[in-house]
Design a protein around this motif. Structure first.
Motif, PDB file in Angstrom:
ATOM      1  N   ASP A  37      -8.913  13.372 -12.211  1.00 25.96           N
ATOM      2  CA  ASP A  37      -8.365  12.953 -13.437  1.00 25.96           C
ATOM      3  C   ASP A  37      -6.978  13.119 -13.742  1.00 25.96           C
ATOM      4  OD1 ASP A  37      -8.600  15.837 -13.168  1.00 25.96           O
ATOM      5  OD2 ASP A  37      -9.221  15.981 -15.138  1.00 25.96           O
ATOM      6  N   GLU A  38      -6.171  13.589 -12.846  1.00 28.10           N
ATOM      7  CA  GLU A  38      -4.640  13.824 -13.080  1.00 28.10           C
ATOM      8  C   GLU A  38      -3.843  12.885 -12.111  1.00 28.10           C
ATOM      9  OE1 GLU A  38      -3.846  17.862 -12.633  1.00 28.10           O
ATOM     10  OE2 GLU A  38      -5.541  18.463 -13.634  1.00 28.10           O
ATOM     11  N   ALA A  39      -4.587  12.210 -11.180  1.00 29.76           N
ATOM     12  CA  ALA A  39      -3.701  11.268  -9.959  1.00 29.76           C
ATOM     13  C   ALA A  39      -2.914  10.359 -10.739  1.00 29.76           C
ATOM     14  CB  ALA A  39      -4.681  10.744  -9.180  1.00 29.76           C
ATOM     15  N   PRO A  40      -1.687  10.206 -10.356  1.00 26.95           N
ATOM     16  CA  PRO A  40      -0.784   9.249 -10.703  1.00 26.95           C
ATOM     17  C   PRO A  40      -1.085   8.103  -9.879  1.00 26.95           C
ATOM     18  CG  PRO A  40       0.706  10.651  -9.303  1.00 26.95           C
ATOM     19  CD  PRO A  40      -0.893  11.432  -9.892  1.00 26.95           C
ATOM     20  N   GLU A  41      -0.684   6.813 -10.083  1.00 21.61           N
ATOM     21  CA  GLU A  41      -1.106   5.590  -9.596  1.00 21.61           C
ATOM     22  C   GLU A  41       0.353   4.830  -9.210  1.00 21.61           C
ATOM     23  OE1 GLU A  41      -3.105   3.350 -12.694  1.00 21.61           O
ATOM     24  OE2 GLU A  41      -4.810   4.251 -12.070  1.00 21.61           O
ATOM     25  N   GLY A  42       0.392   4.183  -8.025  1.00 22.75           N
ATOM     26  CA  GLY A  42       1.470   3.369  -7.645  1.00 22.75           C
ATOM     27  C   GLY A  42       1.011   2.097  -7.258  1.00 22.75           C
ATOM     28  N   ASN A  43       1.673   1.022  -7.354  1.00 22.02           N
ATOM     29  CA  ASN A  43       1.306  -0.411  -6.913  1.00 22.02           C
ATOM     30  C   ASN A  43       2.491  -1.338  -6.057  1.00 22.02           C
ATOM     31  OD1 ASN A  43       2.815  -0.959  -8.944  1.00 22.02           O
ATOM     32  ND2 ASN A  43       1.568  -2.812  -9.604  1.00 22.02           N
ATOM     33  N   GLY A  44       3.214  -0.320  -5.463  1.00 20.46           N
ATOM     34  CA  GLY A  44       4.247  -1.017  -4.784  1.00 20.46           C
ATOM     35  C   GLY A  44       5.069  -0.061  -3.740  1.00 20.46           C
ATOM     36  N   GLU A  45       6.217  -0.734  -2.941  1.00 13.65           N
ATOM     37  CA  GLU A  45       6.823  -0.043  -2.102  1.00 13.65           C
ATOM     38  C   GLU A  45       8.360   0.057  -2.526  1.00 13.65           C
ATOM     39  OE1 GLU A  45       5.917  -2.146   1.471  1.00 13.65           O
ATOM     40  OE2 GLU A  45       3.932  -2.084   1.236  1.00 13.65           O
ATOM     41  N   VAL A  46       8.748   0.721  -1.514  1.00 14.46           N
ATOM     42  CA  VAL A  46      10.215   1.161  -1.536  1.00 14.46           C
ATOM     43  C   VAL A  46      11.008   0.759  -0.179  1.00 14.46           C
ATOM     44  CG1 VAL A  46      12.286   2.772  -1.629  1.00 14.46           C
ATOM     45  CG2 VAL A  46      10.360   2.739  -3.026  1.00 14.46           C
ATOM     46  N   ARG A  47      12.123  -0.067   0.109  1.00 13.35           N
ATOM     47  CA  ARG A  47      12.697  -0.099   1.268  1.00 13.35           C
ATOM     48  C   ARG A  47      14.113   0.522   1.388  1.00 13.35           C
ATOM     49  NH1 ARG A  47       8.632  -1.345   2.285  1.00 13.35           N
ATOM     50  NH2 ARG A  47       7.483  -3.331   3.391  1.00 13.35           N
ATOM     51  N   ILE A  48      14.381   1.118   2.275  1.00 13.02           N
ATOM     52  CA  ILE A  48      15.425   1.905   2.589  1.00 13.02           C
ATOM     53  C   ILE A  48      16.212   1.477   3.785  1.00 13.02           C
ATOM     54  CG2 ILE A  48      16.713   4.207   2.448  1.00 13.02           C
ATOM     55  CD1 ILE A  48      15.340   3.644  -0.203  1.00 13.02           C
ATOM     56  N   PRO A  49      17.413   0.808   3.453  1.00 16.24           N
ATOM     57  CA  PRO A  49      18.076   0.560   4.851  1.00 16.24           C
ATOM     58  C   PRO A  49      18.388   1.865   5.689  1.00 16.24           C
ATOM     59  CG  PRO A  49      19.668   0.331   3.148  1.00 16.24           C
ATOM     60  CD  PRO A  49      18.377   0.534   2.385  1.00 16.24           C
ATOM     61  N   GLY A  50      17.968   1.833   7.078  1.00 12.87           N
ATOM     62  CA  GLY A  50      18.219   2.851   8.002  1.00 12.87           C
ATOM     63  C   GLY A  50      19.534   2.318   8.803  1.00 12.87           C
ATOM     64  N   GLY A  51      19.247   2.808  10.101  1.00 12.92           N
ATOM     65  CA  GLY A  51      20.413   2.601  11.254  1.00 12.92           C
ATOM     66  C   GLY A  51      20.315   1.062  11.522  1.00 12.92           C
ATOM     67  N   PRO A  52      21.110   0.557  12.340  1.00 13.66           N
ATOM     68  CA  PRO A  52      21.160  -0.912  12.617  1.00 13.66           C
ATOM     69  C   PRO A  52      19.675  -1.504  12.857  1.00 13.66           C
ATOM     70  CG  PRO A  52      22.913  -0.107  13.660  1.00 13.66           C
ATOM     71  CD  PRO A  52      22.321   1.073  12.936  1.00 13.66           C
ATOM     72  N   GLY A  53      19.120  -2.581  12.227  1.00 13.19           N
ATOM     73  CA  GLY A  53      17.987  -3.146  12.474  1.00 13.19           C
ATOM     74  C   GLY A  53      16.612  -2.498  11.957  1.00 13.19           C
ATOM     75  N   ILE A  54      16.917  -1.071  11.262  1.00 11.13           N
ATOM     76  CA  ILE A  54      16.024  -0.363  10.718  1.00 11.13           C
ATOM     77  C   ILE A  54      15.690  -0.221   9.343  1.00 11.13           C
ATOM     78  CG2 ILE A  54      14.791   1.919  10.923  1.00 11.13           C
ATOM     79  CD1 ILE A  54      14.748   0.773  13.719  1.00 11.13           C
ATOM     80  N   ALA A  55      14.602  -0.433   8.631  1.00 10.77           N
ATOM     81  CA  ALA A  55      14.151  -0.173   7.314  1.00 10.77           C
ATOM     82  C   ALA A  55      13.274   0.701   7.221  1.00 10.77           C
ATOM     83  CB  ALA A  55      14.156  -1.509   6.565  1.00 10.77           C
ATOM     84  N   TYR A  56      13.147   1.785   6.265  1.00 12.10           N
ATOM     85  CA  TYR A  56      12.165   2.461   6.124  1.00 12.10           C
ATOM     86  C   TYR A  56      11.277   2.136   4.947  1.00 12.10           C
ATOM     87  CZ  TYR A  56      14.750   5.476   9.039  1.00 12.10           C
ATOM     88  OH  TYR A  56      15.667   5.933   9.781  1.00 12.10           O
ATOM     89  N   ALA A  57      10.075   2.147   4.983  1.00 15.95           N
ATOM     90  CA  ALA A  57       8.983   1.596   4.306  1.00 15.95           C
ATOM     91  C   ALA A  57       8.164   2.388   3.633  1.00 15.95           C
ATOM     92  CB  ALA A  57       7.984   0.485   4.724  1.00 15.95           C
ATOM     93  N   ALA A  58       8.369   2.829   2.288  1.00 12.96           N
ATOM     94  CA  ALA A  58       7.719   4.046   1.645  1.00 12.96           C
ATOM     95  C   ALA A  58       6.581   3.371   0.716  1.00 12.96           C
ATOM     96  CB  ALA A  58       8.522   4.938   1.273  1.00 12.96           C
ATOM     97  N   PRO A  59       5.723   4.076   0.268  1.00 15.67           N
ATOM     98  CA  PRO A  59       4.878   3.817  -1.003  1.00 15.67           C
ATOM     99  C   PRO A  59       5.578   4.167  -2.009  1.00 15.67           C
ATOM    100  CG  PRO A  59       3.861   5.743   0.149  1.00 15.67           C
ATOM    101  CD  PRO A  59       4.961   5.290   1.081  1.00 15.67           C
TER     102      PRO A  59
END
Length: 158
Positions: free
Chosen positions: A84-106
């Motif tokens: 009854d307290e759970a927040p909701e999400g419906n997308g992702e976040v992309r964060i550029p890392g080192g060359p050729g790497i991106a982090y994919a997070a909810p």
């Protein structure tokens, strides 16, 4: 939905950004970079905990204010919270890392950090801290707040 931190992201073949202001315009492409999972937590699965710099949380929240990525029609509830307290999400976040790497997070990653003490890998923390928020926040459609969108991207403009 659980994925080990730093495992290769394979949930969707394409990355898609939606214009936050209109909610309608979009662009999508098959990434040329490797996407690594960060923060895909699930009840019953262990995850790293620890202190996080306040500036990291502030920056991550600011990124989420300007980047609308892989938004789905359905929502995902935090199953670490009481139902009854759970927040909701419906997308992702992309964060550029080192060359050729991106982090994919909810999109719930900030909640996981602040409410459940989740500590992402240091490489992700460093990548978030390296973002130039002024540049990302100033980005306006048809550009998006992520630096590695290819020139031949498909766009839904009308």
């Amino acid at each position: 939905m659980f994925y080990e931190d730093l495992s290769e992201y394979d949930y969707q073949d394409e990355d898609a950004f939606t214009d936050r202001e209109s909610g309608f315009y979009a662009l999508w492409y098959r990434p040329a970079y490797t996407r690594l999972n960060i923060g895909w937590l699930e009840a019953g699965r262990p995850y790293s905990t620890g202190t996080i710099p306040t500036v990291f949380v502030e920056k991550l929240k600011a990124v989420q204010e300007v980047q609308w990525m892989n938004v789905c029609l359905g929502v995902h509830e935090c199953d670490l919270c009481p139902e009854d307290e759970a927040p909701e999400g419906n997308g992702e976040v992309r964060i550029p890392g080192g060359p050729g790497i991106a982090y994919a997070a909810p999109f719930l990653i900030t909640h996981y950090v602040t409410a459940h003490g989740y500590r992402p890998p240091q490489a992700f923390i460093d990548a978030v801290l390296a973002i130039d928020l002024d540049t990302w926040a100033a980005t306006r459609w048809p550009d998006v707040p992520f630096p590695w969108v290819p020139d031949d991207v498909e766009r839904l403009l009308e």
